[in-house]
Design an enzyme around this catalytic site. Structure first.
Site, PDB file in Angstrom:
ATOM      1  N   GLY A  72      15.153   9.735 -25.494  1.00  0.00           N
ATOM      2  CA  GLY A  72      15.754   8.457 -25.140  1.00  0.00           C
ATOM      3  C   GLY A  72      14.817   7.666 -24.239  1.00  0.00           C
ATOM      4  O   GLY A  72      14.709   6.442 -24.344  1.00  0.00           O
ATOM      5  N   ASN A 152      25.810   6.454 -17.565  1.00  0.00           N
ATOM      6  CA  ASN A 152      25.795   7.913 -17.595  1.00  0.00           C
ATOM      7  C   ASN A 152      26.571   8.555 -16.453  1.00  0.00           C
ATOM      8  O   ASN A 152      27.037   9.671 -16.566  1.00  0.00           O
ATOM      9  CB  ASN A 152      24.349   8.434 -17.591  1.00  0.00           C
ATOM     10  N   GLN A 180      24.177   7.406 -23.889  1.00  0.00           N
ATOM     11  CA  GLN A 180      25.452   8.057 -23.570  1.00  0.00           C
ATOM     12  C   GLN A 180      26.583   7.628 -24.503  1.00  0.00           C
ATOM     13  O   GLN A 180      27.642   8.248 -24.511  1.00  0.00           O
ATOM     14  CB  GLN A 180      25.851   7.760 -22.111  1.00  0.00           C
ATOM     15  N   SER A 200      19.474   9.573 -27.983  1.00  0.00           N
ATOM     16  CA  SER A 200      18.795  10.841 -27.693  1.00  0.00           C
ATOM     17  C   SER A 200      19.577  12.006 -28.283  1.00  0.00           C
ATOM     18  O   SER A 200      20.794  12.092 -28.090  1.00  0.00           O
ATOM     19  CB  SER A 200      18.681  10.987 -26.174  1.00  0.00           C
ATOM     20  N   GLY A 201      18.876  12.908 -28.981  1.00  0.00           N
ATOM     21  CA  GLY A 201      19.537  14.002 -29.694  1.00  0.00           C
ATOM     22  C   GLY A 201      20.341  14.933 -28.810  1.00  0.00           C
ATOM     23  O   GLY A 201      21.450  15.330 -29.162  1.00  0.00           O
ATOM     24  N   HIS A 202      19.806  15.264 -27.630  1.00  0.00           N
ATOM     25  CA  HIS A 202      20.448  16.329 -26.851  1.00  0.00           C
ATOM     26  C   HIS A 202      21.738  15.902 -26.165  1.00  0.00           C
ATOM     27  O   HIS A 202      22.419  16.719 -25.556  1.00  0.00           O
ATOM     28  CB  HIS A 202      19.458  16.940 -25.848  1.00  0.00           C
ATOM     29  N   CYS A 326      19.545  13.485 -13.152  1.00  0.00           N
ATOM     30  CA  CYS A 326      18.161  13.088 -12.951  1.00  0.00           C
ATOM     31  C   CYS A 326      17.874  12.740 -11.491  1.00  0.00           C
ATOM     32  O   CYS A 326      16.731  12.734 -11.090  1.00  0.00           O
ATOM     33  CB  CYS A 326      17.820  11.896 -13.838  1.00  0.00           C
TER      34      CYS A 326
HETATM   35  N1  PLP Z   1      19.352   6.788 -20.743  1.00  0.00           N
HETATM   36  C1  PLP Z   1      20.491   7.320 -20.289  1.00  0.00           C
HETATM   37  C2  PLP Z   1      21.662   6.439 -20.043  1.00  0.00           C
HETATM   38  C3  PLP Z   1      20.583   8.699 -20.039  1.00  0.00           C
HETATM   39  O1  PLP Z   1      21.707   9.213 -19.578  1.00  0.00           O
HETATM   40  C4  PLP Z   1      19.442   9.507 -20.273  1.00  0.00           C
HETATM   41  C5  PLP Z   1      19.464  10.942 -19.961  1.00  0.00           C
HETATM   42  O2  PLP Z   1      20.074  11.381 -18.997  1.00  0.00           O
HETATM   43  C6  PLP Z   1      18.278   8.895 -20.773  1.00  0.00           C
HETATM   44  C7  PLP Z   1      18.269   7.542 -20.995  1.00  0.00           C
HETATM   45  C8  PLP Z   1      17.044   9.683 -21.064  1.00  0.00           C
HETATM   46  O3  PLP Z   1      17.150  10.376 -22.291  1.00  0.00           O
HETATM   47  P1  PLP Z   1      16.160  11.591 -22.598  1.00  0.00           P
HETATM   48  O4  PLP Z   1      16.624  12.738 -21.783  1.00  0.00           O
HETATM   49  O5  PLP Z   1      16.307  11.839 -24.067  1.00  0.00           O
HETATM   50  O6  PLP Z   1      14.800  11.129 -22.250  1.00  0.00           O
END
Ligand code: PLP
Length: 400
Positions: A72, A152, A180, A200-202, A326
């Site tokens: 993502g 998120n 999200q 994002s896949g995960h 994060c």
């Molecule tokens: N954007 C949002 C709103 C997210 O919650 C996250 C991951 O926590 C990301 C971007 C980043 O995605 P990725 O972990 O695939 O880099």
């Protein structure tokens, strides 16, 4: 003790059916999709199917509107950097104060190094965008607007269609970080004005290390990574075939489970929230409770530290998150709760519970039993709790 995992906004368990779909593409069908022989062709066919599966989840009109990327984060970065290059004569970016660092740290860097003007739009106490400030910031210099579909930390959903329409009236591109949102709420890009969208896949029971950027047909795109001709020259590098195939299966399953997410998962979330507020005083829900992802609850427990709460929860087998995964590790309250003006005494003790289709009633029962003694114990030790001013208790009904 059966562990309770309520941190699905950080990452989800890869669905065993996804793993099953991926496995043949490591050992038996290991070919490079670009190769001119049968090994490559088999993989090429599987990638085409996976693309269609993701297209169906997004309701995208054309499969080539999807560009696979590593995450993502890469999709977010690529969208903004592309717009800065293609939108000649425009050097302003509009975004919100509650975006993921994948957006906020990039735009801060662009401001510093490339002389881009960045407008960061604030939110109200429930995390809703300041629409007046947004309208004012839009103008003939706006290259791109990037506002997330759903937050998120709180789950608050943004009115992306309306925001996209307004961006277009100003001649700007509209990108949304839907990392999200995808898999949790229905999306139909064929009937949308959104130009670019990251996922994002995960976050949807797919594998880690795979993401995608949707770029509407007709929107000019400049690659961030150059090299081979993969992804029609828009993202070079040999395709992550198992990842793409896993994401395709995850997308197919997400469509199957969408109703469950909207109903059963939302009910679990609501029961947990109501139960916590009933059992624990000086606690409240943050975010826009009327317009939220079905799986997310962010509950602030006043006068204690989120980190300490998490440690004790972990001892009781419960995994959740304070602020966002994060940003945890730093003792500053999250930038999202700060932007919402949640008082420090509450923002510090905010816990995010994020559910998934794998969550159960037993999970909620366990958390409801475990939390009151955890909070009571920490408050006993908290000088802030002892010294709190009872006259201002439950001081802010906005959050109730
Ligand atoms: N954007 C949002 C709103 C997210 O919650 C996250 C991951 O926590 C990301 C971007 C980043 O995605 P990725 O972990 O695939 O880099």
């Amino acid at each position: 003790m059966i562990p309770v995992y309520l941190d699905n906004n950080a990452t989800t368990r890869t669905d065993p059916k996804v793993v099953e779909a991926m496995l043949p593409y490591f050992v038996e069908q290991f070919g490079n999709a670009s190769s001119m022989h049968a090994f490559g062709a088999e993989v090429g066919t599987a990638l085409a199917k996976a693309r269609q599966q993701l297209q169906a989840l997004l309701g995208a009109q054309f499969d080539h509107e999807i560009i696979y990327m590593s995450s993502g984060t890469e999709a977010d970065n690529s969208a903004i950097l592309s717009a800065i290059e293609t939108q000649t004569g425009r050097d302003e970016i509009i975004t919100s104060a509650v975006e993921h660092p994948a957006i906020l740290s990039l735009v801060a860097h662009l401001e510093k190094t490339r002389g881009i003007t960045v407008h960061i739009i604030g939110v109200d106490a429930r995390g809703r965008l300041d629409m007046e400030a947004y309208r004012k910031a839009l103008g003939p210099k706006t290259a791109i607007v990037s506002i997330m579909w759903a937050n998120n930390e709180t789950g608050t959903i943004f009115p992306v269609e309306q925001l996209a329409q307004l961006a277009h009236e100003a001649g700007a591109l509209f990108h949304t970080d839907a990392v999200q949102a995808i898999g949790k709420i229905p999306v139909n890009l064929a009937e949308s004005e959104i130009d670019m969208l990251s996922l994002s896949g995960h976050k949807l029971h797919g594998p880690k290390g795979i993401g995608a950027l949707y770029v509407r047909k007709g929107v000019r795109f400049r690659p961030m990574i150059r090299g081979g001709h993969q992804e029609r020259g828009r993202r070079a590098g040999t395709e992550n075939a198992p990842g793409i195939i896993g994401l395709g299966k995850a997308a197919e399953l997400a469509l199957e489970y969408m109703h469950d997410e909207q109903t059963r998962v939302a009910e679990l979330r609501n029961r947990l929230e109501a139960g916590l507020l009933q059992r624990i005083g000086n606690s409240f829900v943050t975010g826009d409770t009327e317009n939220r992802l079905p799986n997310t609850a962010n509950v602030a427990f006043e006068y204690i530290e989120g980190e300490a709460i998490l440690l004790l929860m972990n001892r009781d087998g419960i995994a959740a998150s304070s602020g966002s995964a994060c940003t945890s590790g730093s003792l500053e309250p999250s930038h999202v709760l700060r932007a919402m003006n949640v008082p420090y005494t509450a923002a510090h003790g905010a816990i995010r519970f994020s559910f998934s289709r794998e969550s159960s009633d037993a999970d909620v029962d366990h958390v409801l039993e475990a939390m009151p003694p955890i909070i009571a114990k920490l408050r006993e030790m908290s000088p802030f709790w002892r010294e709190r001013d009872v006259r201002t208790e439950a001081f802010n009904p906005t959050y109730a």
